[in-house]
Design a protein around this motif. Structure first.
Motif, PDB file in Angstrom:
ATOM      1  N   GLY A   1       0.820  -1.205   0.000  1.00 13.81           N
ATOM      2  CA  GLY A   1       0.000   0.000   0.000  1.00 13.81           C
ATOM      3  C   GLY A   1       0.857   1.259   0.000  1.00 13.81           C
ATOM      4  N   GLN A   2       0.461   2.229  -0.776  1.00  9.15           N
ATOM      5  CA  GLN A   2       1.134   3.523  -0.753  1.00  9.15           C
ATOM      6  C   GLN A   2       0.571   4.338   0.414  1.00  9.15           C
ATOM      7  N   ARG A   3       1.233   5.422   0.772  1.00  7.71           N
ATOM      8  CA  ARG A   3       0.824   6.189   1.951  1.00  7.71           C
ATOM      9  C   ARG A   3      -0.648   6.581   1.892  1.00  7.71           C
ATOM     10  N   ASP A   4      -1.133   7.048   0.757  1.00  8.18           N
ATOM     11  CA  ASP A   4      -2.544   7.437   0.671  1.00  8.18           C
ATOM     12  C   ASP A   4      -3.475   6.244   0.839  1.00  8.18           C
ATOM     13  N   ASP A   5      -3.063   5.077   0.357  1.00  4.31           N
ATOM     14  CA  ASP A   5      -3.862   3.856   0.551  1.00  4.31           C
ATOM     15  C   ASP A   5      -3.953   3.525   2.036  1.00  4.31           C
ATOM     16  N   VAL A   6      -2.818   3.540   2.699  1.00  5.58           N
ATOM     17  CA  VAL A   6      -2.771   3.209   4.126  1.00  5.58           C
ATOM     18  C   VAL A   6      -3.631   4.187   4.909  1.00  5.58           C
ATOM     19  N   LYS A   7      -3.499   5.451   4.621  1.00  2.27           N
ATOM     20  CA  LYS A   7      -4.293   6.460   5.330  1.00  2.27           C
ATOM     21  C   LYS A   7      -5.786   6.236   5.127  1.00  2.27           C
ATOM     22  N   ARG A   8      -6.171   5.838   3.929  1.00  2.00           N
ATOM     23  CA  ARG A   8      -7.586   5.674   3.587  1.00  2.00           C
ATOM     24  C   ARG A   8      -8.204   4.405   4.170  1.00  2.00           C
ATOM     25  N   TRP A   9      -7.430   3.300   4.231  1.00  3.58           N
ATOM     26  CA  TRP A   9      -8.035   2.011   4.568  1.00  3.58           C
ATOM     27  C   TRP A   9      -7.591   1.405   5.899  1.00  3.58           C
ATOM     28  N   VAL A  10      -6.631   2.004   6.586  1.00  2.66           N
ATOM     29  CA  VAL A  10      -6.183   1.444   7.863  1.00  2.66           C
ATOM     30  C   VAL A  10      -6.742   2.275   9.012  1.00  2.66           C
ATOM     31  N   ASN A  11      -7.409   1.593   9.919  1.00  2.00           N
ATOM     32  CA  ASN A  11      -7.971   2.221  11.109  1.00  2.00           C
ATOM     33  C   ASN A  11      -6.958   2.076  12.245  1.00  2.00           C
ATOM     34  N   PRO A  12      -6.674   3.158  12.983  1.00  3.55           N
ATOM     35  CA  PRO A  12      -5.643   3.065  14.023  1.00  3.55           C
ATOM     36  C   PRO A  12      -5.956   2.034  15.114  1.00  3.55           C
ATOM     37  N   ASP A  13      -7.202   1.959  15.535  1.00  6.24           N
ATOM     38  CA  ASP A  13      -7.559   0.998  16.591  1.00  6.24           C
ATOM     39  C   ASP A  13      -7.440  -0.444  16.096  1.00  6.24           C
ATOM     40  N   LEU A  14      -7.895  -0.690  14.868  1.00  8.92           N
ATOM     41  CA  LEU A  14      -7.790  -2.039  14.324  1.00  8.92           C
ATOM     42  C   LEU A  14      -6.332  -2.408  14.046  1.00  8.92           C
ATOM     43  N   LEU A  15      -5.509  -1.435  13.655  1.00  6.01           N
ATOM     44  CA  LEU A  15      -4.089  -1.717  13.451  1.00  6.01           C
ATOM     45  C   LEU A  15      -3.435  -2.130  14.761  1.00  6.01           C
ATOM     46  N   ARG A  16      -3.722  -1.417  15.840  1.00  6.80           N
ATOM     47  CA  ARG A  16      -3.166  -1.791  17.158  1.00  6.80           C
ATOM     48  C   ARG A  16      -3.609  -3.199  17.547  1.00  6.80           C
ATOM     49  N   GLN A  17      -4.865  -3.491  17.302  1.00  8.98           N
ATOM     50  CA  GLN A  17      -5.423  -4.810  17.643  1.00  8.98           C
ATOM     51  C   GLN A  17      -4.758  -5.911  16.805  1.00  8.98           C
ATOM     52  N   GLU A  18      -4.530  -5.648  15.542  1.00  6.02           N
ATOM     53  CA  GLU A  18      -4.018  -6.650  14.607  1.00  6.02           C
ATOM     54  C   GLU A  18      -2.491  -6.751  14.635  1.00  6.02           C
ATOM     55  N   TRP A  19      -1.819  -5.759  15.238  1.00  8.94           N
ATOM     56  CA  TRP A  19      -0.364  -5.687  15.148  1.00  8.94           C
ATOM     57  C   TRP A  19       0.390  -6.933  15.622  1.00  8.94           C
ATOM     58  N   PRO A  20       0.027  -7.549  16.742  1.00 11.19           N
ATOM     59  CA  PRO A  20       0.788  -8.738  17.155  1.00 11.19           C
ATOM     60  C   PRO A  20       0.830  -9.829  16.070  1.00 11.19           C
ATOM     61  N   ARG A  21      -0.283 -10.041  15.395  1.00 11.61           N
ATOM     62  CA  ARG A  21      -0.301 -11.036  14.316  1.00 11.61           C
ATOM     63  C   ARG A  21       0.485 -10.555  13.105  1.00 11.61           C
ATOM     64  N   LEU A  22       0.330  -9.291  12.769  1.00 13.10           N
ATOM     65  CA  LEU A  22       1.073  -8.744  11.629  1.00 13.10           C
ATOM     66  C   LEU A  22       2.571  -8.802  11.888  1.00 13.10           C
ATOM     67  N   ARG A  23       2.943  -8.512  13.110  1.00 11.48           N
ATOM     68  CA  ARG A  23       4.365  -8.507  13.485  1.00 11.48           C
ATOM     69  C   ARG A  23       4.979  -9.903  13.328  1.00 11.48           C
ATOM     70  N   ARG A  24       4.204 -10.919  13.654  1.00 10.11           N
ATOM     71  CA  ARG A  24       4.685 -12.298  13.489  1.00 10.11           C
ATOM     72  C   ARG A  24       4.670 -12.734  12.026  1.00 10.11           C
ATOM     73  N   GLY A  25       3.769 -12.164  11.242  1.00 12.12           N
ATOM     74  CA  GLY A  25       3.587 -12.597   9.866  1.00 12.12           C
ATOM     75  C   GLY A  25       4.443 -11.893   8.836  1.00 12.12           C
ATOM     76  N   PHE A  26       5.085 -10.802   9.238  1.00 16.28           N
ATOM     77  CA  PHE A  26       5.876 -10.032   8.281  1.00 16.28           C
ATOM     78  C   PHE A  26       7.308  -9.896   8.754  1.00 16.28           C
TER      79      PHE A  26
END
Length: 109
Positions: free
Chosen positions: A65-90
């Motif tokens: 995702g480019q910066r504008d994509d991330v800004k448009r489609w990523v929610n800060p609360d959901l990112l915090r919630q999803e981060w532990p899994r993302l951190r393990r997966g990337f």
């Protein structure tokens, strides 16, 4: 082609990460429909209530995702919630850059 001839996969990652939490204004619920340039493998609709869909969507944002994509489609609360899994997966080459830019993503010591 030799390895030295290939571009660095992580070059430009920082430019794609929003400057701060306040830039993230993605939806917290509903279905996100990504354009084919991002969801080129077939699945284009992601239900934010579904953990698997949310992981895939946010993974696409981290990976390409480019910066504008991330800004448009990523929610800060959901990112915090999803981060532990993302951190393990990337790779740490990507997650470390996100954690440096967005305080609070990195796990506390």
């Amino acid at each position: 082609m030799y390895g030295a001839d290939l571009p660095d996969r992580y070059e430009g990652v920082e430019a794609r990460i929003p400057r701060g939490w306040e830039d993230l204004c993605g939806p917290a619920a509903g279905v996100v429909h990504l354009p084919n340039r991002l969801a080129w493998s077939g699945v284009t609709d992601f239900n934010l209530a579904d953990a698997g869909d949310r992981f895939l969507l946010y993974g696409i944002m981290l990976d390409c995702g480019q910066r504008d994509d991330v800004k448009r489609w990523v929610n800060p609360d959901l990112l915090r919630q999803e981060w532990p899994r993302l951190r393990r997966g990337f790779t740490s080459q990507i997650t470390r850059r996100w954690e440096q830019r967005l305080p609070g993503l990195a796990p506390s010591a």
